[in-house]
Write an enzyme that holds these catalytic residues in place. Structure first.
Site, PDB file in Angstrom:
ATOM      1  N   HIS A  15      84.120  48.677  -0.592  1.00  0.00           N
ATOM      2  CA  HIS A  15      85.867  48.356  -1.601  1.00  0.00           C
ATOM      3  C   HIS A  15      85.966  48.278  -2.516  1.00  0.00           C
ATOM      4  O   HIS A  15      85.194  47.880  -3.101  1.00  0.00           O
ATOM      5  CB  HIS A  15      85.205  46.609  -1.654  1.00  0.00           C
ATOM      6  N   HIS A  17      89.949  50.729  -4.678  1.00  0.00           N
ATOM      7  CA  HIS A  17      90.626  50.822  -4.480  1.00  0.00           C
ATOM      8  C   HIS A  17      90.640  52.292  -4.587  1.00  0.00           C
ATOM      9  O   HIS A  17      90.571  52.499  -5.888  1.00  0.00           O
ATOM     10  CB  HIS A  17      91.542  50.401  -4.516  1.00  0.00           C
ATOM     11  N   HIS A 195      91.291  41.301   2.701  1.00  0.00           N
ATOM     12  CA  HIS A 195      90.760  40.687   0.877  1.00  0.00           C
ATOM     13  C   HIS A 195      91.658  39.434   1.692  1.00  0.00           C
ATOM     14  O   HIS A 195      92.447  38.117   1.808  1.00  0.00           O
ATOM     15  CB  HIS A 195      92.019  40.751  -0.273  1.00  0.00           C
ATOM     16  N   GLU A 198      89.429  35.125  -2.474  1.00  0.00           N
ATOM     17  CA  GLU A 198      89.373  36.502  -4.252  1.00  0.00           C
ATOM     18  C   GLU A 198      90.227  35.245  -4.842  1.00  0.00           C
ATOM     19  O   GLU A 198      88.876  34.588  -5.597  1.00  0.00           O
ATOM     20  CB  GLU A 198      89.868  37.051  -4.320  1.00  0.00           C
ATOM     21  N   ASP A 276      85.223  47.909  -6.380  1.00  0.00           N
ATOM     22  CA  ASP A 276      87.207  46.936  -6.176  1.00  0.00           C
ATOM     23  C   ASP A 276      87.236  48.160  -7.233  1.00  0.00           C
ATOM     24  O   ASP A 276      88.418  49.068  -6.117  1.00  0.00           O
ATOM     25  CB  ASP A 276      87.102  45.538  -7.282  1.00  0.00           C
ATOM     26  N   ASP A 277      87.983  48.176  -8.251  1.00  0.00           N
ATOM     27  CA  ASP A 277      88.935  48.580  -9.596  1.00  0.00           C
ATOM     28  C   ASP A 277      87.755  49.382 -10.254  1.00  0.00           C
ATOM     29  O   ASP A 277      88.184  49.115 -11.597  1.00  0.00           O
ATOM     30  CB  ASP A 277      90.068  48.272  -9.794  1.00  0.00           C
TER      31      ASP A 277
HETATM   32  N1  HPA Z   1      92.693  42.230  -5.137  1.00  0.00           N
HETATM   33  C1  HPA Z   1      93.834  42.043  -4.172  1.00  0.00           C
HETATM   34  N2  HPA Z   1      94.534  43.146  -4.637  1.00  0.00           N
HETATM   35  C2  HPA Z   1      94.488  44.767  -5.169  1.00  0.00           C
HETATM   36  C3  HPA Z   1      93.225  44.570  -5.548  1.00  0.00           C
HETATM   37  C4  HPA Z   1      92.001  43.357  -5.722  1.00  0.00           C
HETATM   38  O1  HPA Z   1      90.843  42.855  -6.348  1.00  0.00           O
HETATM   39  N3  HPA Z   1      92.913  45.708  -6.355  1.00  0.00           N
HETATM   40  C5  HPA Z   1      93.692  46.726  -5.694  1.00  0.00           C
HETATM   41  N4  HPA Z   1      94.536  45.524  -4.940  1.00  0.00           N
HETATM   42 ZN    ZN Z   2      90.207  44.853  -3.382  1.00  0.00          ZN
END
Ligand code: HPA
Ligand code: ZN
Length: 337
Positions: A15, A17, A195, A198, A276-277
């Site tokens: 996971h 991006h 996703h 969250e 994630d990011d």
């Molecule tokens: N959630 C949803 N969209 C996203 C995320 C996330 O954590 N990171 C990049 N796009």
């Molecule tokens: Zn994500």
């Protein structure tokens, strides 16, 4: 946990991006090269803006940052920078999300994005010792028709993509909206992930499973609110790609010490740890392992379990998956020996 195992253990990142690995220094370098004006005076000023209150407050900056990506070379440089960092974090396999619609919205063609990313992904094993796959995400806060058109754009490049996913603003955009798109993707031979859970409720996780037929849930931390859902995830061994530092930065959990990761493992869920990011949330894969180990007092054996889960949850072919699990076992034995 200071034995270095968080970084040393071989792991799969499931996971991440690619646009979320865009470090401020590279954003500024590409902005200059492409003559795109940024609303920030310096790298430090941009980084100082990374104070998020929820998912949307992050997404606003995430989409602004990626606006400087224009050419295949830009996407290749972004991917190259990710692999260089990931290697130092013990990542040996990466399944990487990209957001073609976010680039199409500024006139950057699907072909530009996929050619740039693929030029690096296809060579990642030879160049960095990291196997990799691409997962194309649909933006759930844009129309279903646009997602379907994006799917059509991707068809000529079908064999460069292992799965499709669903990301961006979650609340108010349930998975059920994208049922036809995901039916089409599966008919095409792509696996599916989404996703869910969250910021959105457990019902979104149910929809992702029942309507989108996903192989994995991205995040899924809110699943714990629904005991029947937990049973389903456990019994079917549906992987959850959990992102601890992201969850703190976007205020899905209050602090890392409150993170439900241990509860997930105790309930028998196939949880994995991911970044994630990472450029926005303060850490790559190994940093996430180290942070949870530290804040939650996880033993090395739990980190080994998490790394093993990451291979089990991957889209690797069985032989490659088995080979990575053996490599993990040896690394774990060397650490404890
Ligand atoms: N959630 C949803 N969209 C996203 C995320 C996330 O954590 N990171 C990049 N796009
Ligand atoms: Zn994500």
């Amino acid at each position: 946990m200071s034995d270095g195992s968080a970084y040393a253990l071989p792991k799969a990142e499931l996971h991440v991006h690619i646009e979320g690995t865009f470090e401020p220094e590279l954003i500024f370098a590409l902005a200059e090269r492409n003559r795109v004006a940024l609303p920030y005076q310096s790298v430090d000023a941009l980084r100082a803006a990374y104070q998020f209150t929820d998912l949307q407050s992050f997404l606003n900056l995430y989409y602004a940052g990626m606006a400087v990506l224009r050419t295949p070379e830009d996407f290749a440089e972004l991917a190259d920078a990710y692999f260089r960092r990931a290697g130092a974090q013990g990542v040996v396999h990466a399944e990487i999300f990209f957001d073609p619609q976010a680039h199409a919205a500024r006139g950057v063609a699907f072909e530009t994005v996929i050619e740039g990313l693929w030029s690096v992904v296809r060579a990642s094993e030879a160049r960095y010792g990291i196997s990799s796959r691409l997962i194309m995400c649909f933006l759930r806060d844009r129309s279903v028709a646009e997602a379907m058109a994006t799917l059509e754009d991707a068809l000529p490049y079908g064999d460069r993509i292992v799965a499709v996913g669903l990301d961006s603003t979650e609340s108010g955009y349930p998975p059920s909206l994208f049922r036809d798109v995901f039916d089409r993707a599966r008919a095409q031979g792509w696996k599916t992930v989404a996703h869910a859970g969250e910021e959105g409720p457990p019902s979104y996780v149910w929809e992702a499973l029942d309507l989108l037929r996903v192989s994995r849930i991205d995040h899924g931390v809110r699943s714990l609110e629904d005991p029947r859902l937990v049973e389903r995830l456990r019994d079917e061994r549906i992987p959850l790609t959990v992102c601890p530092l992201s969850n703190v930065k976007l205020r899905v959990v209050r602090t890392l010490a409150d993170h439900p990761l241990p509860a997930m493992l105790e309930r028998g869920l196939l949880a994995t740890v991911n970044s994630d990011d990472p450029a926005y949330f303060g850490g790559y894969a190994g940093d996430n392992y180290a942070a949870v180990a530290d804040a939650l007092g996880l033993r090395t054996s739990t980190l080994v379990e998490l790394a093993d889960n990451s291979f089990e949850a991957s889209f690797l072919e069985p032989a490659a998956r088995a080979a990575y699990r053996v490599r993990l076992e040896s690394a774990a034995a060397a650490l404890s020996g």
